[in-house]
Write an enzyme that holds these catalytic residues in place. Structure first.
Site, PDB file in Angstrom:
ATOM      1  N   SER A 151      -1.662 -23.151  -3.888  1.00  0.00           N
ATOM      2  CA  SER A 151      -2.272 -23.861  -2.767  1.00  0.00           C
ATOM      3  C   SER A 151      -2.375 -25.343  -3.068  1.00  0.00           C
ATOM      4  O   SER A 151      -2.450 -25.761  -4.234  1.00  0.00           O
ATOM      5  CB  SER A 151      -3.675 -23.295  -2.505  1.00  0.00           C
ATOM      6  OG  SER A 151      -4.416 -24.131  -1.647  1.00  0.00           O
ATOM      7  N   TYR A 164     -11.933 -20.990  -3.666  1.00  0.00           N
ATOM      8  CA  TYR A 164     -10.505 -20.805  -3.415  1.00  0.00           C
ATOM      9  C   TYR A 164      -9.679 -21.753  -4.274  1.00  0.00           C
ATOM     10  O   TYR A 164      -8.685 -21.351  -4.887  1.00  0.00           O
ATOM     11  CB  TYR A 164     -10.238 -21.031  -1.931  1.00  0.00           C
ATOM     12  CG  TYR A 164      -8.828 -20.774  -1.480  1.00  0.00           C
ATOM     13  CD1 TYR A 164      -8.364 -19.473  -1.274  1.00  0.00           C
ATOM     14  CD2 TYR A 164      -7.953 -21.829  -1.235  1.00  0.00           C
ATOM     15  CE1 TYR A 164      -7.080 -19.233  -0.839  1.00  0.00           C
ATOM     16  CE2 TYR A 164      -6.660 -21.595  -0.794  1.00  0.00           C
ATOM     17  CZ  TYR A 164      -6.227 -20.299  -0.594  1.00  0.00           C
ATOM     18  OH  TYR A 164      -4.946 -20.056  -0.167  1.00  0.00           O
TER      19      TYR A 164
END
Length: 235
Positions: A151, A164
């Site tokens: 990510s 996250y």
């Protein structure tokens, strides 16, 4: 070197295959003639996707839990019974939850540690465990490819998504480690890479990036301002 990128008849296992990105990847690979195994926890969506993919190639859907090694082992058994081998593993399972984020009016002191732990488990161990279970087939074949889904939040700290981002940063490190581990101990034709798809409008982030009327939030506008093509990615 002929047909270097030909994936016809390759058996490709995709975790989290029913997500927006996963569905598009599965359909594209099926169009190229690959045999697709979709692993996901949502059975109804998985059966629908299986039927869709079988119109293009051979496909199999299996209900899974990427955090349960015993379930993954049963998945592997079913895959080998159907297709006989595994050539590629795409670790696309992952996600976020509100408690592991920090809202603009909150601080680190308000973080829900249990939620943080769940997000790390899903994204990190949800990649580690499938890799552990499925890689032995590739190791025996002395050939294979694993692609982990990383990510933007792993590359530069983004506001709010602390759980996250931490988990995805760990994925980056884990990918580098496993690339060396598998190439040196099993075969140089065992490859491990990670991709950073960039920002897409998904079911998980839609509320963060769009207002009820469909317009962009301030967060979305900031992202777009730092994106050279000036738009979100298309799945």
């Amino acid at each position: 070197m002929k047909n270097l990128f030909d994936i016809k008849d390759k058996v490709i296992v995709l975790t989290g295959g029913c997500g927006i990105l996963g569905r598009n990847i599965a359909n594209y690979l099926a169009e190229q003639g690959a045999k697709i195994v979709v692993l996901d926890r949502v059975e109804e969506a998985g059966r629908e996707l299986e039927a869709e993919l079988n119109q293009k190639s051979e496909a199999l859907f299996l209900v899974t839990d990427v955090l349960n090694k015993e379930v993954l082992e049963e998945n592997k058994k079913a895959i080998l019974e159907r297709f006989g081998t595994i050539d590629v593993l795409l670790n696309a399972a992952g996600g976020n939850m509100p408690g592991a984020t920090i809202a603009p009016d909150k601080t680190m002191l308000d973080l829900d540690v249990d939620a943080f732990r769940k997000v790390v488990d899903l994204n990190l161990f949800g990649t580690v465990l499938p890799t552990m279970v499925f890689v032995d087939v590739m190791a025996k074949n002395k050939k294979g490819a694993i692609v982990n889904f990383c990510s933007e939040s792993a590359l530069r700290p983004l506001t709010r998504v602390v759980g996250y981002g931490s988990a995805k940063a760990a994925i980056g490190n884990y990918t580098r480690y496993m690339a060396t581990e598998l190439a040196t101990k099993f075969s140089p034709e065992l490859r491990v890479n990670a991709i950073v798809p960039g920002f897409l409008l998904t079911n998980q982030n839609r509320a963060l990036l769009t207002n009820p009327d469909g317009s962009y939030t301030d967060r979305a506008k900031t992202i777009i301002a730092h994106t050279p093509c000036g738009r979100f990615a298309e799945p």
